[in-house]
Design an enzyme around this catalytic site. Structure first.
Site, PDB file in Angstrom:
ATOM      1  N   TYR A 177       0.835  -1.212   0.000  1.00  0.00           N
ATOM      2  CA  TYR A 177       0.000   0.000   0.000  1.00  0.00           C
ATOM      3  C   TYR A 177       0.865   1.256   0.000  1.00  0.00           C
ATOM      4  O   TYR A 177       0.455   2.286  -0.512  1.00  0.00           O
ATOM      5  CB  TYR A 177      -0.875   0.045   1.252  1.00  0.00           C
ATOM      6  CG  TYR A 177      -2.160  -0.728   1.181  1.00  0.00           C
ATOM      7  CD1 TYR A 177      -2.162  -2.096   0.918  1.00  0.00           C
ATOM      8  CD2 TYR A 177      -3.382  -0.094   1.406  1.00  0.00           C
ATOM      9  CE1 TYR A 177      -3.350  -2.801   0.893  1.00  0.00           C
ATOM     10  CE2 TYR A 177      -4.567  -0.805   1.373  1.00  0.00           C
ATOM     11  CZ  TYR A 177      -4.543  -2.154   1.117  1.00  0.00           C
ATOM     12  OH  TYR A 177      -5.717  -2.849   1.082  1.00  0.00           O
TER      13      TYR A 177
ATOM     14  N   LYS B 275       3.513 -15.434   2.703  1.00  0.00           N
ATOM     15  CA  LYS B 275       3.686 -16.171   1.438  1.00  0.00           C
ATOM     16  C   LYS B 275       5.179 -16.420   1.275  1.00  0.00           C
ATOM     17  O   LYS B 275       5.822 -15.971   0.320  1.00  0.00           O
ATOM     18  CB  LYS B 275       3.110 -15.323   0.287  1.00  0.00           C
ATOM     19  CG  LYS B 275       3.028 -16.026  -1.052  1.00  0.00           C
ATOM     20  CD  LYS B 275       1.914 -17.060  -1.130  1.00  0.00           C
ATOM     21  CE  LYS B 275       1.977 -17.812  -2.438  1.00  0.00           C
ATOM     22  NZ  LYS B 275       1.063 -18.963  -2.477  1.00  0.00           N
TER      23      LYS B 275
ATOM     24  N   ASP C 245      -2.648 -18.415   1.071  1.00  0.00           N
ATOM     25  CA  ASP C 245      -3.686 -19.100   0.283  1.00  0.00           C
ATOM     26  C   ASP C 245      -4.341 -20.210   1.112  1.00  0.00           C
ATOM     27  O   ASP C 245      -5.558 -20.389   1.101  1.00  0.00           O
ATOM     28  CB  ASP C 245      -3.129 -19.632  -1.045  1.00  0.00           C
ATOM     29  CG  ASP C 245      -1.799 -20.368  -0.912  1.00  0.00           C
ATOM     30  OD1 ASP C 245      -1.200 -20.345   0.185  1.00  0.00           O
ATOM     31  OD2 ASP C 245      -1.356 -20.967  -1.910  1.00  0.00           O
TER      32      ASP C 245
ATOM     33  N   ASP D 221      -6.028  -7.152   4.555  1.00  0.00           N
ATOM     34  CA  ASP D 221      -7.180  -6.518   3.909  1.00  0.00           C
ATOM     35  C   ASP D 221      -8.117  -7.591   3.368  1.00  0.00           C
ATOM     36  O   ASP D 221      -9.327  -7.575   3.620  1.00  0.00           O
ATOM     37  CB  ASP D 221      -6.684  -5.613   2.773  1.00  0.00           C
ATOM     38  CG  ASP D 221      -7.831  -4.982   2.006  1.00  0.00           C
ATOM     39  OD1 ASP D 221      -8.779  -4.510   2.658  1.00  0.00           O
ATOM     40  OD2 ASP D 221      -7.780  -4.978   0.756  1.00  0.00           O
TER      41      ASP D 221
ATOM     42  N   ASP E 166     -11.885  -9.268   5.131  1.00  0.00           N
ATOM     43  CA  ASP E 166     -13.193  -9.277   4.461  1.00  0.00           C
ATOM     44  C   ASP E 166     -13.780 -10.684   4.475  1.00  0.00           C
ATOM     45  O   ASP E 166     -14.974 -10.877   4.724  1.00  0.00           O
ATOM     46  CB  ASP E 166     -13.070  -8.804   2.995  1.00  0.00           C
ATOM     47  CG  ASP E 166     -13.356  -7.318   2.844  1.00  0.00           C
ATOM     48  OD1 ASP E 166     -13.108  -6.570   3.811  1.00  0.00           O
ATOM     49  OD2 ASP E 166     -13.830  -6.911   1.766  1.00  0.00           O
TER      50      ASP E 166
HETATM   51  C1  IPM Z   1     -10.209  -1.459   4.414  1.00  0.00           C
HETATM   52  C2  IPM Z   1     -10.481  -0.888   3.057  1.00  0.00           C
HETATM   53  C3  IPM Z   1      -9.335   0.049   2.698  1.00  0.00           C
HETATM   54  C4  IPM Z   1      -8.080  -0.780   2.662  1.00  0.00           C
HETATM   55  C5  IPM Z   1      -9.526   0.825   1.398  1.00  0.00           C
HETATM   56  C6  IPM Z   1     -10.815   1.621   1.406  1.00  0.00           C
HETATM   57  C7  IPM Z   1      -8.350   1.707   1.110  1.00  0.00           C
HETATM   58  O1  IPM Z   1     -10.656  -1.890   2.121  1.00  0.00           O
HETATM   59  O2  IPM Z   1     -10.156  -0.682   5.392  1.00  0.00           O
HETATM   60  O3  IPM Z   1     -10.045  -2.669   4.512  1.00  0.00           O
HETATM   61  O4  IPM Z   1      -7.792  -1.434   1.649  1.00  0.00           O
HETATM   62  O5  IPM Z   1      -7.349  -0.778   3.655  1.00  0.00           O
HETATM   63 MG    MG Z   2     -10.639  -3.844   2.969  1.00  0.00          MG
END
Ligand code: IPM
Ligand code: MG
Length: 361
Positions: free
Chosen positions: A142, A191, A223, A247, A251
């Protein structure tokens, strides 16, 4: 106690959910005799519209001058076509880096009242899902150099992934300390079969493990981890990983709980000034319709009390009220399943019910 909170309402449903969280914080003030003051900060799409910049320096300064920052959500389709450095997300990345919050903590936990909402088989859910992803937040791909160049007649895009030992060590320590306060198990995800940065990651984690003999360290390739999170999530206690892996995995982890709208997060650095936000996005499709679930933001406010202000009793008060409202059968649309006889409520009503259930412990 007096505390000053920077408030980023942001875009989409952000203003609605933050509005409810502030009412909850005001109720804490009344119940426990604290004084919270708030400063509004523009960040994201609304800041682009107003200032031509997703996070102007003056807005970042307000956050740095506060005792902590509460954030709703930023971004939306309206700003999809703005160039990379001007995107709403860039404001968020600058905020994280500016505040130095390198440690992002995202719990994945099933609320017993919502166990049926998980997309996983009940036999897997019944084994228990309660782990936390500790994600490195201000390093890695990032924040490496980004470049798009022309080479041999075609366009080439480059994103640099780098980690220093010191960056890995400080997030590793947070992981081990977190595990020490929980189930004493930490899984380091990388990884290392491909990446140099992951090999360094793994070796630093093993060096740290010698200082934490009471915590059991295991290694997992990213993975495989993605697979294990759906196959056998009860094996995890603390997962520690780098920025982009965290990240993606966070999710996935939120999805298996069945209620992404309920999940708070904290981001902390060297001092107690933290950044607290729900992990869901700005949901522009339901913005302004009083349909959003404010609980992720309200629980983020509770985390702020617990981790930045040392107000554990007050944080319990909020979390218990949320649990009580779920017990009473109230649900926003995102956590309502058709077969349970629960009562559907909007964002404001959910906030009101939580406040009504807040009692001095
Ligand atoms: C998160 C989001 C952010 C990230 C984006 C919006 C930049 O997906 O907080 O997980 O990738 O960190
Ligand atoms: Mg995210």
């Amino acid at each position: 106690m007096k505390k000053h909170i920077a408030v980023i309402r942001g875009d989409g449903i952000g203003p609605e959910i933050v509005g409810e969280a502030l009412k909850v914080l005001d109720r804490i003030c009344a119940l426990y005799d604290h004084e919270f003051t708030y400063t509004d900060v523009d960040m994201g799409g609304c800041a682009i519209d107003k200032w031509g910049d997703p996070l102007p320096q003056a807005e970042l300064s307000k956050c740095l001058d506060s005792d902590s920052v509460l954030l709703g959500a930023v971004g939306g389709p309206k700003w999809n076509d703005v160039p990379g450095p001007m995107r709403p997300e860039k404001g968020l990345l600058r905020l994280r880096a500016g505040m130095g919050v390198y440690s992002n903590n995202r719990p994945a936990k099933i609320w017993p009242q919502l166990a049926g909402a998980s997309p996983l088989k009940q036999s897997i859910v019944d084994k228990g899902i309660d782990f936390i992803i500790v994600r490195e937040l201000i390093g890695g791909i990032y924040f490496g150099a980004h470049n798009t160049i022309e080479e041999d007649g075609e366009t080439v895009a480059i994103d640099e992934l780098r980690y220093s030992e010191q960056e890995i060590e400080r997030i590793g320590r947070i992981g081990f300390e977190t595990a020490r306060k929980r189930g004493k198990k930490i899984c380091s995800v990388e990884k290392s079969n491909v990446l140099d940065s992951s090999r360094l990651w793994k070796s630093v984690m093993h060096r740290l493990a010698e200082e934490y003999p009471d915590v059991e360290l295991s290694d997992m390739l990213v993975d495989n981890c993605a697979m294990q999170i759906v196959k056998n999530p009860s094996q995890f206690d603390v997962v520690v990983t780098e920025n982009m892996f965290g990240d993606i995995l966070s999710d996935e982890a939120s999805m298996i709980t069945g209620s992404i709208g309920m999940i708070p997060s904290s981001s902390l650095g060297a001092d107690s000034c933290g950044l607290y936000e729900p992990i869901h996005g700005s949901a522009p499709d339901i913005a302004g319709m009083d349909l959003a679930n404010p609980i992720g933001t309200i629980l983020s406010a509770a985390m702020m009390l617990r981790y930045s202000f040392d107000m554990a009793v007050e944080a319990d008060c909020i979390e218990n009220a949320v649990s009580a409202v779920l017990d009473q059968g109230y649900r926003t649309a995102d956590i309502l399943s058709s077969d349970t006889g629960c009562i559907k409520v909007g964002c404001r009503e959910m906030g009101r019910l939580i406040i009504e259930n807040m009692k001095r412990e």
